[in-house]
Design a protein around this motif. Structure first.
Motif, PDB file in Angstrom:
ATOM      1  N   MET A   1       0.852  -1.200   0.000  1.00 24.44           N
ATOM      2  CA  MET A   1       0.000   0.000   0.000  1.00 24.44           C
ATOM      3  C   MET A   1       0.881   1.241   0.000  1.00 24.44           C
ATOM      4  SD  MET A   1      -3.143   1.069  -0.022  1.00 24.44           S
ATOM      5  CE  MET A   1      -4.067  -0.376   0.531  1.00 24.44           C
ATOM      6  N   ARG A   2       0.738   2.058  -1.034  1.00 19.71           N
ATOM      7  CA  ARG A   2       1.527   3.282  -1.109  1.00 19.71           C
ATOM      8  C   ARG A   2       0.953   4.358  -0.185  1.00 19.71           C
ATOM      9  NH1 ARG A   2       1.494   2.806  -7.423  1.00 19.71           N
ATOM     10  NH2 ARG A   2       3.490   1.819  -7.857  1.00 19.71           N
ATOM     11  N   LYS A   3       1.829   5.281   0.179  1.00 20.29           N
ATOM     12  CA  LYS A   3       1.430   6.487   0.902  1.00 20.29           C
ATOM     13  C   LYS A   3       1.911   7.668   0.063  1.00 20.29           C
ATOM     14  CE  LYS A   3       2.174   4.260   5.403  1.00 20.29           C
ATOM     15  NZ  LYS A   3       2.936   4.352   6.682  1.00 20.29           N
ATOM     16  N   ILE A   4       0.962   8.348  -0.582  1.00 16.79           N
ATOM     17  CA  ILE A   4       1.292   9.423  -1.512  1.00 16.79           C
ATOM     18  C   ILE A   4       0.784  10.749  -0.965  1.00 16.79           C
ATOM     19  CG2 ILE A   4       1.107  10.262  -3.878  1.00 16.79           C
ATOM     20  CD1 ILE A   4       2.514   7.575  -3.641  1.00 16.79           C
ATOM     21  N   ILE A   5       1.641  11.768  -1.058  1.00 20.15           N
ATOM     22  CA  ILE A   5       1.259  13.136  -0.689  1.00 20.15           C
ATOM     23  C   ILE A   5       1.293  13.990  -1.948  1.00 20.15           C
ATOM     24  CG2 ILE A   5       1.852  15.175   0.679  1.00 20.15           C
ATOM     25  CD1 ILE A   5       3.320  13.311   2.620  1.00 20.15           C
ATOM     26  N   HIS A   6       0.241  14.749  -2.166  1.00 25.19           N
ATOM     27  CA  HIS A   6       0.243  15.740  -3.236  1.00 25.19           C
ATOM     28  C   HIS A   6       0.240  17.119  -2.594  1.00 25.19           C
ATOM     29  CE1 HIS A   6      -1.706  18.390  -6.335  1.00 25.19           C
ATOM     30  NE2 HIS A   6      -0.755  17.825  -7.050  1.00 25.19           N
ATOM     31  N   ILE A   7       1.288  17.901  -2.879  1.00 26.64           N
ATOM     32  CA  ILE A   7       1.410  19.264  -2.359  1.00 26.64           C
ATOM     33  C   ILE A   7       1.127  20.239  -3.494  1.00 26.64           C
ATOM     34  CG2 ILE A   7       2.936  20.991  -1.366  1.00 26.64           C
ATOM     35  CD1 ILE A   7       2.444  18.921   0.647  1.00 26.64           C
ATOM     36  N   ASP A   8       0.260  21.202  -3.225  1.00 26.35           N
ATOM     37  CA  ASP A   8      -0.088  22.215  -4.224  1.00 26.35           C
ATOM     38  C   ASP A   8      -0.111  23.576  -3.532  1.00 26.35           C
ATOM     39  OD1 ASP A   8      -0.875  23.437  -6.547  1.00 26.35           O
ATOM     40  OD2 ASP A   8      -2.953  22.765  -6.456  1.00 26.35           O
ATOM     41  N   MET A   9       0.755  24.479  -3.968  1.00 26.55           N
ATOM     42  CA  MET A   9       0.790  25.807  -3.376  1.00 26.55           C
ATOM     43  C   MET A   9      -0.485  26.571  -3.717  1.00 26.55           C
ATOM     44  SD  MET A   9       3.639  25.750  -1.781  1.00 26.55           S
ATOM     45  CE  MET A   9       3.942  27.470  -1.370  1.00 26.55           C
ATOM     46  N   ASP A  10      -0.875  27.465  -2.835  1.00 25.56           N
ATOM     47  CA  ASP A  10      -2.094  28.243  -3.027  1.00 25.56           C
ATOM     48  C   ASP A  10      -1.787  29.504  -3.835  1.00 25.56           C
ATOM     49  OD1 ASP A  10      -3.569  26.427  -1.399  1.00 25.56           O
ATOM     50  OD2 ASP A  10      -2.781  27.416   0.384  1.00 25.56           O
ATOM     51  N   CYS A  11      -2.434  29.629  -5.007  1.00 23.71           N
ATOM     52  CA  CYS A  11      -2.273  30.769  -5.935  1.00 23.71           C
ATOM     53  C   CYS A  11      -0.822  31.261  -5.945  1.00 23.71           C
ATOM     54  CB  CYS A  11      -3.252  31.890  -5.604  1.00 23.71           C
ATOM     55  SG  CYS A  11      -3.160  32.617  -3.967  1.00 23.71           S
ATOM     56  N   PHE A  12       0.088  30.385  -6.337  1.00 24.16           N
ATOM     57  CA  PHE A  12       1.524  30.542  -6.096  1.00 24.16           C
ATOM     58  C   PHE A  12       2.089  31.890  -6.546  1.00 24.16           C
ATOM     59  CE2 PHE A  12       5.978  29.387  -7.515  1.00 24.16           C
ATOM     60  CZ  PHE A  12       6.524  29.431  -6.242  1.00 24.16           C
ATOM     61  N   PHE A  13       1.954  32.218  -7.839  1.00 26.02           N
ATOM     62  CA  PHE A  13       2.547  33.468  -8.323  1.00 26.02           C
ATOM     63  C   PHE A  13       1.990  34.671  -7.564  1.00 26.02           C
ATOM     64  CE2 PHE A  13       3.237  31.647 -12.898  1.00 26.02           C
ATOM     65  CZ  PHE A  13       4.133  30.734 -12.384  1.00 26.02           C
ATOM     66  N   ALA A  14       0.660  34.691  -7.399  1.00 23.61           N
ATOM     67  CA  ALA A  14       0.037  35.805  -6.694  1.00 23.61           C
ATOM     68  C   ALA A  14       0.454  35.826  -5.228  1.00 23.61           C
ATOM     69  CB  ALA A  14      -1.485  35.712  -6.807  1.00 23.61           C
TER      70      ALA A  14
END
Length: 350
Positions: A1-14
């Motif tokens: 069983m994999r453990k995956i994290i997805h990180i996404d910055m919030d409105c990065f450029f702005a």
């Protein structure tokens, strides 16, 4: 069983611009091209989103929705610098990282001893480091696979965390709107809705053979995603599959000859970029992309064995016919690169 994290910055450029100048925080802010140059919004802050402004929207339309929108051209060198710092934080927690963009990545922490082996605690630690060191916020999704981790990271934006435990996968996927599945665009969602398919559980009510017959490869993908399945590994090295160049023009191109006249400059730039990746004689596909005045677009591609400049004109003529008289706002040219891994396998001795 994999453990995956997805990180996404919030409105990065702005967000970076607001960090650099806190006076912008309470203003509707967007990063993008000028309206008089057919610009497009790259990203915007959450104040602007309340007015309906969105990424990939024409700047002129964004300004109609929000006349007080503060538009900045963007500082890519600064964003890349912050991105390097961000990926440095990721590297503390996993060696298995798949970058998706400057501000987004998958991390496989399946075998990590950090935080007692808890992917949830690792995601929390990463977000804390980002906030403390970069003074920015990130949203994270934790799940047993990439598909669900990406969906999860959208659940509590901005500055949120959402976890889908293995025992919750089936129930979560059954209630998932199909329009949220990556790869299902507006047209596909409308087609699915016309067939009575809205949620994952609707897909599972169909015989698999019927899904494949009616929707082809999309049906196969839906059958898997409706069960919360995704066996794709986190890829630390992603081979480039294509190289392309495109340009949006200040005024719509109303004649085919005007579009054809754009090709020499585009091909010169494409040829220069191509030489940084592979020899031109090794390309395997050429393509033309047109975006029409109503923002609908079309692509025509052909398999080739090497660089054929004259083919682009023929492809453009085919694509132009699909416009049915509409003006063209964007012309793009692209080439496909060879699959070097497959070529190496073919070269192996028996």
């Amino acid at each position: 069983m994999r453990k995956i994290i997805h990180i996404d910055m919030d409105c990065f450029f702005a967000a970076v611009e607001m960090r650099e100048d806190p006076r912008l925080c309470q203003l509707p802010l967007a990063i993008g091209g000028a309206a008089d140059r057919r610009g497009v919004i790259a990203t915007c802050n959450y104040v602007a989103r309340r007015f309906g402004v969105r990424s990939a929207m024409a700047t002129a339309h964004a300004l109609r929705l929000c006349p007080d929108l503060r538009l900045l051209p963007g500082r890519m060198a600064l964003y890349k610098q912050v991105s390097r710092q961000l990926h440095g934080i990721f590297a503390r927690y996993s060696a298995s990282i798949e970058p998706l963009s400057l501000d987004e990545a998958y991390l496989d922490v399946s075998d990590s001893p950090l935080c007692g082996g808890s992917a949830t605690l690792i995601a929390q630690a990463i977000r804390r480091d980002i906030a403390r060191e970069l003074h920015l916020t990130a949203s994270a999704g934790v799940a047993p696979n990439k598909f669900l981790a990406k969906i999860a990271s959208e659940q509590n934006k901005p500055d949120g965390l959402f976890v889908i435990a293995p025992g919750e996968v089936a129930a979560f996927a059954a209630q998932l709107p199909l329009a949220k599945i990556p790869g299902i665009g507006q047209k596909s969602a409308e087609r699915l809705a016309a067939a009575g398919l809205y949620l994952g559980k609707d897909v599972l009510a169909w015989p698999k053979a019927q899904l494949l017959q009616q929707f082809g490869r999309t049906g196969q993908m839906l059958w898997q995603r409706a069960q919360g399945l995704d066996d794709r590994p986190v890829e630390t090295e992603r081979a480039r599959k294509s190289v392309g160049v495109e340009h949006t023009y200040p005024a719509d191109l109303m004649e085919e000859t005007a579009a054809l006249a754009c090709l020499p400059a585009l091909l010169q730039e494409l040829h220069g970029r191509l030489q940084r990746h592979c020899a031109p004689e090794r390309i395997c596909r050429q393509g033309i992309k047109l975006k029409f005045a109503d923002f609908q677009q079309t692509t025509v591609e052909r398999s080739v064995q090497g660089w054929e400049p004259a083919l682009f004109a023929r492809l453009l003529q085919q694509a132009w016919l699909r416009g049915l008289g509409r003006g063209v706002r964007l012309v793009g040219v692209s080439v496909g690169l060879p699959d070097e891994q497959a070529e190496r396998q073919l070269d192996l001795p028996f």
